[in-house]
Structures are given as C-alpha cells and as structure tokens.
Design a protein around this motif. Structure first.
Motif, short mmCIF file in Angstrom:
data_model
loop_
_atom_site.label_atom_id
_atom_site.label_comp_id
_atom_site.label_asym_id
_atom_site.label_seq_id
_atom_site.Cartn_x
_atom_site.Cartn_y
_atom_site.Cartn_z
N UNK A 1 0.72 -1.29 -0.04
CA UNK A 1 0.02 0.06 -0.14
C UNK A 1 0.71 1.13 -0.04
N UNK A 2 1.97 1.28 0.76
CA UNK A 2 2.99 2.47 0.70
C UNK A 2 3.70 2.47 -0.73
N UNK A 3 4.10 1.37 -1.22
CA UNK A 3 4.78 1.45 -2.31
C UNK A 3 3.95 1.96 -3.55
N UNK A 4 2.52 1.54 -3.59
CA UNK A 4 1.67 2.27 -4.77
C UNK A 4 1.24 3.45 -4.58
N UNK A 5 1.84 4.28 -3.50
CA UNK A 5 1.42 5.57 -3.17
C UNK A 5 1.67 6.42 -4.45
N UNK A 6 0.54 7.36 -4.74
CA UNK A 6 0.58 7.88 -6.12
C UNK A 6 1.61 9.15 -6.07
N UNK A 7 1.98 9.45 -4.78
CA UNK A 7 2.99 10.57 -4.51
C UNK A 7 4.41 9.98 -3.81
N UNK B 1 7.76 11.26 0.11
CA UNK B 1 6.42 11.61 -0.50
C UNK B 1 6.19 13.05 -0.60
N UNK B 2 5.95 13.37 -2.01
CA UNK B 2 5.76 14.93 -2.35
C UNK B 2 4.42 15.30 -2.26
N UNK B 3 4.07 16.36 -2.13
CA UNK B 3 2.60 17.01 -2.11
C UNK B 3 2.06 17.20 -3.63
N UNK B 4 1.02 16.99 -3.96
CA UNK B 4 0.36 17.51 -5.13
C UNK B 4 -0.16 18.94 -5.06
N UNK C 1 -6.30 10.02 -0.94
CA UNK C 1 -7.24 9.71 0.12
C UNK C 1 -7.61 8.09 -0.10
N UNK C 2 -7.66 7.32 -1.20
CA UNK C 2 -7.88 6.20 -1.33
C UNK C 2 -6.61 5.35 -1.03
N UNK C 3 -5.37 5.87 -1.19
CA UNK C 3 -4.34 4.90 -0.82
C UNK C 3 -3.96 5.18 0.68
N UNK C 4 -4.05 6.39 1.28
CA UNK C 4 -3.85 6.27 2.90
C UNK C 4 -5.01 6.19 3.76
N UNK C 5 -6.16 6.53 3.31
CA UNK C 5 -7.41 6.30 4.33
C UNK C 5 -8.29 5.31 3.76
#
Length: 322
Positions: free
Chosen positions: A43-49, A72-75, A206-210
């Motif tokens: 789940x951490x490795x597929x983080x879009x950021x 991890x960067x911010x959009x 949101x879908x990735x982290x929460x």
C-alpha cells in the motif's frame, strides 16, 4: 560493515515482503507498536505521491533489506512544499553509516522532486519518528534537521462502561460507506484548511492512505447539519490486522478527526469520538488510539484526555528548511 559491500537500488513494488520484514525487525527494538504484512507495505509502495524511481533507495545485504528511504511529495502546496522523508535501518546494521547515507540520499531526492513539482515554493523536508528511538538527534541534527512539532500517541481501553455518545442538537450522524466517502474526504480537507500543514488530500491519495483495506466503516462517522445536510465533522478509524496478530490486541486507530471552522466549539469532535469509541467496543475492538498533534512538548489539547485517552509515547516531527 563497509557500506560499499551492500547493494543499493530504488524500491520497487516487488520489495513489499522484504520491506515488511525490515519494518518488523525494526519493531523488535524500536517498540512503536507497528507490525506489517506485505499487503501493508505494498500500500505504501503504490502511493501515487511516492516516486520510487527518482526518490527512494534501499540497501540490501544479500537478499535481506537492511535499510530504506523514500520521499512523498505534495500535489498541492502553498508557500512551502513539505515533503516527507521516511526510512529506517535494520537493528543489526545500525551505526555503520547506512542511516547517514540514506538521509543524505533522501535530502537530494527531495530537492529533485521539489524542482519537478513546486520549483517556485520553499522546500521543507519532514521526518516523523518516535521520540524514544536512540540516535535520532545524532543522525538528523548534523544534516540540519530540527524538531518543529510534537505528537503524543494516546490510547483508550474499550469496554462495556462506555457512555452513550451525545449528538449535539441539530446534527445527525452517519457511518462511512462508499456512497458518502467523498463527503468524508471533502469534510476532512475543509476541517484541516487552517492546519499547520493545510495541504488538501487529493482523491487518489485519500484512497491510498485512508480509504484502503485498513479502514473500518463501523468505526468511521460523519456529522451533518440536520437542517441542510452540510457535513460538519468527520472521524475515520483504521485497523491493522498485523498488529492484532502479534499483540493479541485489536486496536482501532483514529486516523482523521476534524470539524469545519464554522461548527467548532459545539461538541462535534467530542460526539464523533464518543460514537466511534462505543461503536468500536461493540464490534469487538479492545482499544482505540490516536496521534494527537501539539505545537509544544507539553502535549495536545485536552479533548482526548477528557474522552479517556492517556499518553503512551511521544513523537517528534523533524524538519529541514531548504
């Protein structure tokens, strides 16, 4: 160990199990209450950021991952682009220069991503770690990091003695579902708009982290204004099966708690916490936990203490202003 004898390469999604093994080895010494499965680390490795190719690094000793870092960067960002540097070193390989090499690589990678995504803003690099972990000051201080924020990990045992949650007049409560998930996210962003890091959470993050496999609908609630349906407060509970498998304690962690500004000081957060505590107990959870934010080491505001939470361990947010 000479770090040149290690294999250094970016993280990939194929590293999920090796990363889980490393994090679980770290837990045996660091004792922060976190255990991982390969599904959790994936789940951490597929983080879009998380740009793994440009901004991650692992150290392997043979087939064993002994250290890692990722950025991890911010959009979205205003004035300051705060990136998050995460990482760690296997307990058997600490104090051999691996951590220093990973932090230096992380700072360089953060600058690379910053130049790609927010070159006109200032850059800050954040590291979030439990305060009791040995050697953090010696590792981060020489790199220019300084403590800027403090947190308390707080816990609440659950049982039959929990009182009924009182919902303020004029408000109604509803449980999380796929249908109202977007209302949860939007309300969270409104509630955190004046936070010290006000960046909104995009839908993919949101879908990735929460709203991922750890979310527990039975312990996640939204409060609405009964008159017009406005969503005014939100609480999201998450649970990690790996923790329960090791400790025997089923913990629900309140990942998100927030009230939109116009409805603060009206009992919204207290009602959400009370509802979530009672619901979690009814669904067989043994404990609730939360990470409470504070600008000072003295501790967070009293809302969690009033709800029955007690502090268990401090965390420190370190930052490097570039």
């Amino acid at each position: 160990m000479d770090t040149t004898s290690l294999t250094w390469q970016p993280l990939t999604r194929a590293d999920a199990q090796a990363a889980a093994d490393l994090l679980n080895a770290m837990e045996t010494v660091d004792r922060i209450g976190e255990h991982y499965t390969a599904q959790d680390t994936l789940q951490e490795l597929v983080d879009p950021y998380a740009d793994l190719e440009r901004a991650s690094l692992t150290a392997f000793d043979g087939d064993v991952m002994v250290g890692y870092m990722k950025i991890r960067y911010k959009r979205f960002a205003e004035e300051v682009h705060r990136v998050f540097l995460d990482g760690g070193v296997h307990p058997d390989h600490r104090r051999r220069g691996i951590g220093t090499a990973l932090v230096e690589a992380g700072v360089a990678a953060a600058k690379t991503l910053h130049a790609l995504h927010h070159p006109d803003l200032r850059l800050a690099i954040d590291v979030h770690k439990a305060g009791h972990i040995a050697g953090l000051a010696e590792l981060l201080g020489p790199q220019g990091f300084a403590p800027v924020r403090h947190f308390q990990h707080m816990e609440h045992p659950l049982g039959a003695a929990l009182p009924e949650a009182e919902i303020p007049d004029g408000l109604r409560i509803e449980q999380w579902s796929e249908d109202n998930d977007e209302d949860f996210r939007v309300t969270r962003n409104k509630a955190y708009a004046d936070h010290w890091i006000p960046a909104p959470v995009p839908a993919d993050n949101w879908k990735n982290k929460i709203a991922n496999h750890t979310l527990r609908p039975e312990a996640s609630f939204l409060l609405r204004d009964a008159a017009d349906g406005t969503a005014v407060g939100v609480l999201v509970g998450n649970h990690w099966e790996a923790d329960a498998a090791v400790t025997g304690v089923r913990d629900v962690h309140f990942m998100v708690i927030g009230t939109i500004p116009a409805y603060r000081n009206r009992g919204v957060a207290g009602a959400l916490i009370g509802q979530a505590l009672r619901a979690a107990a009814e669904h067989g959870f043994d404990r609730a936990s939360v990470n409470a934010d504070s600008a000072s080491p003295a501790g967070p505001s009293g809302i969690f203490a009033r709800a029955g939470f007690t502090s268990k361990r401090p965390y420190v947010r370190w930052a490097l202003e570039v």
